[in-house]
Write an enzyme that holds these catalytic residues in place. Structure first.
Site, PDB file in Angstrom:
ATOM      1  N   CYS A  52       0.818  -1.199   0.000  1.00 49.06           N
ATOM      2  CA  CYS A  52       0.000   0.000   0.000  1.00 49.06           C
ATOM      3  C   CYS A  52       0.859   1.259   0.000  1.00 49.06           C
ATOM      4  CB  CYS A  52      -0.906   0.014   1.237  1.00 49.06           C
ATOM      5  SG  CYS A  52      -1.786  -1.546   1.514  1.00 49.06           S
ATOM      6  N   LEU A  92      -3.291  -1.953  -2.100  1.00 48.02           N
ATOM      7  CA  LEU A  92      -3.164  -3.043  -3.060  1.00 48.02           C
ATOM      8  C   LEU A  92      -3.534  -4.307  -2.314  1.00 48.02           C
ATOM      9  CD1 LEU A  92      -2.254  -4.192  -5.835  1.00 48.02           C
ATOM     10  CD2 LEU A  92       0.054  -4.380  -4.863  1.00 48.02           C
ATOM     11  N   ASN A 107       1.803  -0.203   5.441  1.00 46.09           N
ATOM     12  CA  ASN A 107       2.228  -0.617   4.103  1.00 46.09           C
ATOM     13  C   ASN A 107       3.171  -1.789   4.246  1.00 46.09           C
ATOM     14  OD1 ASN A 107       3.255  -0.814   1.453  1.00 46.09           O
ATOM     15  ND2 ASN A 107       4.803   0.753   1.867  1.00 46.09           N
ATOM     16  N   GLY A 108       2.872  -2.907   3.584  1.00 47.98           N
ATOM     17  CA  GLY A 108       3.787  -4.041   3.611  1.00 47.98           C
ATOM     18  C   GLY A 108       3.074  -5.356   3.826  1.00 47.98           C
ATOM     19  N   GLU A 109       3.833  -6.332   4.307  1.00 46.74           N
ATOM     20  CA  GLU A 109       3.308  -7.655   4.623  1.00 46.74           C
ATOM     21  C   GLU A 109       3.956  -8.146   5.914  1.00 46.74           C
ATOM     22  OE1 GLU A 109       0.955  -9.300   3.188  1.00 46.74           O
ATOM     23  OE2 GLU A 109       0.720  -8.203   1.307  1.00 46.74           O
ATOM     24  N   ASP A 135      -3.258  -9.242   7.564  1.00 42.38           N
ATOM     25  CA  ASP A 135      -2.019  -9.377   8.332  1.00 42.38           C
ATOM     26  C   ASP A 135      -1.728  -8.122   9.147  1.00 42.38           C
ATOM     27  OD1 ASP A 135      -1.668  -8.269   5.677  1.00 42.38           O
ATOM     28  OD2 ASP A 135       0.462  -8.164   6.097  1.00 42.38           O
ATOM     29  N   ILE A 153      13.983 -10.520 -18.134  1.00 42.92           N
ATOM     30  CA  ILE A 153      14.082  -9.420 -19.081  1.00 42.92           C
ATOM     31  C   ILE A 153      15.468  -9.416 -19.696  1.00 42.92           C
ATOM     32  CG2 ILE A 153      14.870  -7.635 -17.458  1.00 42.92           C
ATOM     33  CD1 ILE A 153      12.658  -5.842 -18.829  1.00 42.92           C
ATOM     34  N   SER A 197      11.661 -12.386  -5.330  1.00 40.70           N
ATOM     35  CA  SER A 197      12.934 -12.010  -5.954  1.00 40.70           C
ATOM     36  C   SER A 197      14.084 -12.530  -5.102  1.00 40.70           C
ATOM     37  CB  SER A 197      13.043 -10.489  -6.119  1.00 40.70           C
ATOM     38  OG  SER A 197      13.465  -9.885  -4.910  1.00 40.70           O
TER      39      SER A 197
END
Length: 635
Positions: free
Chosen positions: A2, A61, A85-87, A110, A298, A370
């Protein structure tokens, strides 16, 4: 994932109106396209005294609990409000503990676990969180607002205290919506930017606005801000352990980290470069899934910069569902978007492929894993090998003197990604310096001598006496008497990783509403790697030994032994060809804004020397270009 914003004030004339709060929130809409919310309380007085005014803004989000999880959210009696904001990956365990203590949850998200944990523990709650996060908590009973940022700086948080008012936001552009905000450029930030290609925390490009450092929280109460560290990892401490013990702990922790980061109520995939770290994360993720994981890479039309054939090899080996995307020189179209999204000058040119990779990946999934952090934790960068070699050569004083000779610097340069001449010249240029300075010489974009040459006299007078090197040197010294490779890698962990890599990934991914999770940066994995003896990570000029020893059979053997390419773009070649007109238009224009800092004749000589092949100034010119574009966009 977020975007958060807001503020607290103690004087009515400094209040944040509903319209301003809406604009602050809308400025970071890209970070949370799914939902939004605000909460505001005017100043008032209750029986215990005056209560400050507060405003909280949120863009969401949706990843966990798609139907619930609306923010700002409050505790049971509405005395504590939060935007987050985050997880939080261990939220399941935290929730069970909190419900057992009598807390009532209003959602399955969460983030709500932070709210109730703060009720019980206050600012001590942050050390119990396993995740990436930036959070703001309004505690009405204590008349204070609390800010906090995750241990490794995966999520950004900016703040400023002006006119006895605290303002905060995920991104600077949100703060720019506040009328009357002081936004004077900090001269030392320009000096730092040319040194590092980023502005290191706690500074920003603006004199009066700051970044909350990783692993810290801040409390604003009684018109006073205090910033304190909550994660105090002892980098000077090495724990004796056998190779078997190191491998067993690493296998358990990294596998569990990946498991936790596979939790999602939306489609999930992974970045796959074909390097060791991303390949290993994909392998561990695929091992825990029944269906093929989506992977994305990529590439470039120039072979020296394209490693996507390795990514395909890994994808075929693991049985993933793989997609490749190619970046062309017309990527110049994205530079203005980068300048807008990164808010302050940010000169890592790999932001371009990261941008496109995030854009492509978001078309198919909402969450991506990642491999960030593997090089810093397990000594994977070439510069660690260079440092080790140079330290062996310190015993050979005549050889060191010969390598530092000026004749070596007169050799012709090259624009190739793996040019031995270019790498050799940088190595020899630093060989006569102490280890920390030597290593810094390989990191910095503009060496001190070149910065002194390019700065005009008026700008030099504005600079304080502080040396930008001290930011890195302070991190280097935290490792005490440990070996130089450990000092360098852990210094990178505390500086380059949060300020460059995490910033690059966060901004590029959130610009497209993509959440990127980094299993290597689970704090348990980081703490293990930090205390691990260097002999299990680096030996005989080769790094990441413990990863190979522990997980070697999971990915093709040649992935472990191939040369590291890095995630770069052919910028030096593009400046000589496709990007040459843009370079001239921006840097050589008679009204170029950089002339308030730099001598135009020195900039012109750099452009000429690069185009004639005398010196490869590719990355330096890129940083000057980014700064010029930033000045035109934001000043």
């Amino acid at each position: 994932m977020c975007g958060i914003t807001g503020g607290l004030w103690t004087h009515p004339q400094h209040s944040i109106s509903a319209d301003v709060l809406q604009r602050m929130t809308e400025a970071i809409r890209h970070r949370g396209p799914d939902d939004s919310g605000t909460h505001a309380e005017a100043m008032r007085t209750d029986p215990s005294g005056p209560v400050p005014g507060v405003a909280l803004g949120f863009r969401r989000l949706s990843i966990i609990d798609l139907a619930g999880g609306h923010q700002p959210m409050s505790n049971e009696d509405g005395s504590i409000w939060m935007v987050f904001n985050g997880e939080i990956y261990n939220f399941g365990d935290l929730r069970r503990r909190l419900e057992g203590a009598g807390h009532r949850f209003g959602s399955s998200s969460d983030g709500e676990s932070i709210l109730h944990l703060y009720e019980d523990l206050g600012v001590e709650c942050f050390s119990h969180l396993n995740g990436m996060f930036a959070v703001a908590i309004w505690d009405r009973n204590r008349r204070r607002i609390v800010l906090a940022r995750d241990r490794l700086g995966q999520k950004p948080l900016h703040y400023t205290v002006q006119d006895d008012r605290l303002l905060f936001a995920s991104e600077l552009k949100s703060l720019m919506e506040v009328p009357g905000l002081r936004r004077e450029i900090d001269p030392s930030a320009i000096d730092e930017f040319l040194t590092y290609q980023y502005v290191p925390h706690p500074n920003t490009i603006y004199r009066d606005i700051h970044k909350l450092p990783p692993g810290h929280f801040a409390v604003f109460e009684d018109e006073h801000l205090s910033v304190k560290r909550y994660w105090d990892i002892d980098l000077a401490k090495e724990t004796p352990m056998t190779q078997e013990e190191a491998s067993e702990q690493l296998r358990e922790l990294l596998s569990d980290s990946v498991r936790l980061r596979l939790q999602s109520d939306v489609p999930l995939g992974a970045f796959l470069s074909g390097g060791i770290d991303s390949s290993l994360i994909v392998a561990l993720a695929q091992q825990q899934r029944d269906d093929p994981i989506r992977t994305f890479s990529i590439g470039f039309p120039l072979k020296d910069f394209d490693e996507t054939h390795y990514a395909k090899q890994v994808a075929d080996h693991l049985g993933t569902q793989h997609t490749r995307f190619e970046v062309q020189p017309n990527a110049v179209d994205v530079i203005d978007k980068l300048v807008w999204h990164y808010d302050e000058p940010f000169g890592d040119s790999s932001a371009i492929p990261t941008w496109y990779l995030s854009e492509l990946t978001r078309r198919e999934v909402t969450v991506a894993l990642s491999g960030d952090g593997g090089d810093e934790l397990f000594a994977g960068y070439d510069r660690y090998r260079a440092l080790w070699i140079s330290r062996q050569m310190d015993r050979m004083l005549p050889m060191r003197g010969m390598l530092g000779a000026k004749w070596i610097q007169r050799l012709p340069d090259s624009t190739r990604q793996r040019s031995l001449i270019r790498r050799g010249k940088r190595f020899c240029d630093a060989i006569s310096q102490p280890p920390a300075r030597r290593f810094m010489n390989w990191l910095q974009i503009f060496p001190e001598a070149l910065r002194g040459e390019i700065y005009n006299e008026d700008f030099v007078k504005q600079l304080p006496g502080d040396d930008p090197f001290e930011f890195f040197h302070m991190a280097w010294k935290q490792s005490g008497n440990r070996d130089d490779v450990t000092k360098a890698s852990l210094a990178d962990l505390m500086t380059y990783l949060p300020c460059d890599l995490c910033t690059k990934v966060d901004i590029a991914s959130m610009a497209h509403g993509l959440e990127v999770r980094q299993p290597m940066l689970d704090y348990r994995v980081v703490e293990l790697a930090a205390r691990m003896p260097v002999k299990w990570k680096f030996r005989g000029k080769r790094g990441k030994l413990i990863l190979d020893d522990t997980f070697g059979s999971m990915i093709p053997k040649n992935i472990w032994t191939r040369k590291k390419m890095g995630f770069g773009i052919p910028i030096a070649a593009w400046f000589k060809n496709e990007w040459r007109p843009m370079l001239h238009d921006m840097l050589l224009a008679p009204d170029a804004k950089h002339q308030q800092f730099f001598r135009p004749e020195v900039v012109a000589k750099m452009v000429h020397d690069h185009e004639t092949g005398a010196v490869n100034h590719g990355y330096r010119l890129w940083n000057l270009l980014i700064l010029e574009k930033w000045l035109r966009r934001w000043t």
